[in-house]
Write a protein that holds these residues in place. Sequence first.
Motif, PDB file in Angstrom:
ATOM      1  N   ASP A  79     -12.475   3.029  11.417  1.00  0.00           N
ATOM      2  CA  ASP A  79     -12.136   4.491  11.422  1.00  0.00           C
ATOM      3  C   ASP A  79     -10.933   4.845  10.775  1.00  0.00           C
ATOM      4  O   ASP A  79     -10.378   6.134  11.233  1.00  0.00           O
ATOM      5  CB  ASP A  79     -12.514   5.178  12.857  1.00  0.00           C
ATOM      6  N   LYS A  80     -10.435   4.053   9.927  1.00  0.00           N
ATOM      7  CA  LYS A  80      -9.033   4.433   9.625  1.00  0.00           C
ATOM      8  C   LYS A  80      -8.820   4.598   8.033  1.00  0.00           C
ATOM      9  O   LYS A  80      -9.511   3.936   7.392  1.00  0.00           O
ATOM     10  CB  LYS A  80      -7.903   3.055   9.801  1.00  0.00           C
ATOM     11  N   PHE A 128      -2.895  -4.163  13.404  1.00  0.00           N
ATOM     12  CA  PHE A 128      -2.499  -4.707  12.125  1.00  0.00           C
ATOM     13  C   PHE A 128      -1.079  -4.628  12.002  1.00  0.00           C
ATOM     14  O   PHE A 128      -0.452  -5.321  11.122  1.00  0.00           O
ATOM     15  CB  PHE A 128      -3.044  -3.434  11.053  1.00  0.00           C
ATOM     16  N   GLU A 157     -11.323  -2.543  14.353  1.00  0.00           N
ATOM     17  CA  GLU A 157     -10.260  -1.296  14.196  1.00  0.00           C
ATOM     18  C   GLU A 157     -10.126  -0.731  12.819  1.00  0.00           C
ATOM     19  O   GLU A 157      -9.872   0.495  12.841  1.00  0.00           O
ATOM     20  CB  GLU A 157      -8.883  -1.982  14.682  1.00  0.00           C
ATOM     21  N   PRO A 158     -10.253  -1.301  11.734  1.00  0.00           N
ATOM     22  CA  PRO A 158      -9.998  -0.767  10.613  1.00  0.00           C
ATOM     23  C   PRO A 158     -11.248   0.311  10.179  1.00  0.00           C
ATOM     24  O   PRO A 158     -11.088   0.950   8.944  1.00  0.00           O
ATOM     25  CB  PRO A 158     -10.184  -1.696   9.458  1.00  0.00           C
ATOM     26  N   ALA A 201      -8.056   1.690   5.982  1.00  0.00           N
ATOM     27  CA  ALA A 201      -8.643   0.585   6.748  1.00  0.00           C
ATOM     28  C   ALA A 201      -7.862  -0.148   7.562  1.00  0.00           C
ATOM     29  O   ALA A 201      -7.987  -1.546   7.924  1.00  0.00           O
ATOM     30  CB  ALA A 201      -9.447  -0.343   5.775  1.00  0.00           C
ATOM     31  N   TYR A 202      -6.548   0.326   8.033  1.00  0.00           N
ATOM     32  CA  TYR A 202      -5.784  -0.372   8.930  1.00  0.00           C
ATOM     33  C   TYR A 202      -4.885   0.900   9.477  1.00  0.00           C
ATOM     34  O   TYR A 202      -4.757   1.924   9.451  1.00  0.00           O
ATOM     35  CB  TYR A 202      -4.717  -1.069   8.354  1.00  0.00           C
ATOM     36  N   GLY A 203      -4.376   0.538  10.947  1.00  0.00           N
ATOM     37  CA  GLY A 203      -3.738   1.281  11.533  1.00  0.00           C
ATOM     38  C   GLY A 203      -2.213   0.692  11.746  1.00  0.00           C
ATOM     39  O   GLY A 203      -2.090  -0.396  12.558  1.00  0.00           O
ATOM     40  N   HIS A 212       0.766  -1.329   0.057  1.00  0.00           N
ATOM     41  CA  HIS A 212       0.128  -0.225   0.006  1.00  0.00           C
ATOM     42  C   HIS A 212       0.839   1.463  -0.055  1.00  0.00           C
ATOM     43  O   HIS A 212       2.076   1.215   0.552  1.00  0.00           O
ATOM     44  CB  HIS A 212      -0.960  -0.013   1.480  1.00  0.00           C
ATOM     45  N   TYR A 230      -9.604  -9.291  11.682  1.00  0.00           N
ATOM     46  CA  TYR A 230      -9.245  -8.090  11.771  1.00  0.00           C
ATOM     47  C   TYR A 230     -10.369  -7.141  11.593  1.00  0.00           C
ATOM     48  O   TYR A 230     -10.799  -6.190  12.362  1.00  0.00           O
ATOM     49  CB  TYR A 230      -8.136  -7.757  10.770  1.00  0.00           C
ATOM     50  N   ILE A 231     -11.380  -7.264  10.692  1.00  0.00           N
ATOM     51  CA  ILE A 231     -12.551  -6.574  10.187  1.00  0.00           C
ATOM     52  C   ILE A 231     -13.479  -6.907  11.497  1.00  0.00           C
ATOM     53  O   ILE A 231     -13.935  -5.603  12.016  1.00  0.00           O
ATOM     54  CB  ILE A 231     -13.203  -7.016   9.000  1.00  0.00           C
TER      55      ILE A 231
END
Length: 92
Positions: free
Chosen positions: A46-47, A57, A43-44, A50-52, A2, A38-39
């Motif tokens: 509000d990122k 993550f 956690e994803p 979709a990851y922090g 990414h 993870y979903i």
Amino acid sequence: GHFVRTGIAVFYRGKVFCGVASTEVVFRSLSHSEIEEYIDSGEPMDKAGAYGIQGRFSVFVEGIDGCYFGVVGLPVNTLSNLYLEATGERLS
């Protein structure tokens, strides 16, 4: 992987100084169940992207090429360089 790109502009004495920080984040392969877990963690949701990288993550991140702070939020080095270009002074 990414790419995270963050644009920054400094307006100083009527002039605009612009820059972009670009960082590649490399992930290991994730299984379908790892993605679902993870979903389900929430956690994803509000990122950006979709990851922090600093959160749960992080166990999936193999490495980065560029500024870590640009991924987390503000690429401070890019801002500092633009500030120096604009004012002739270093941030401290």
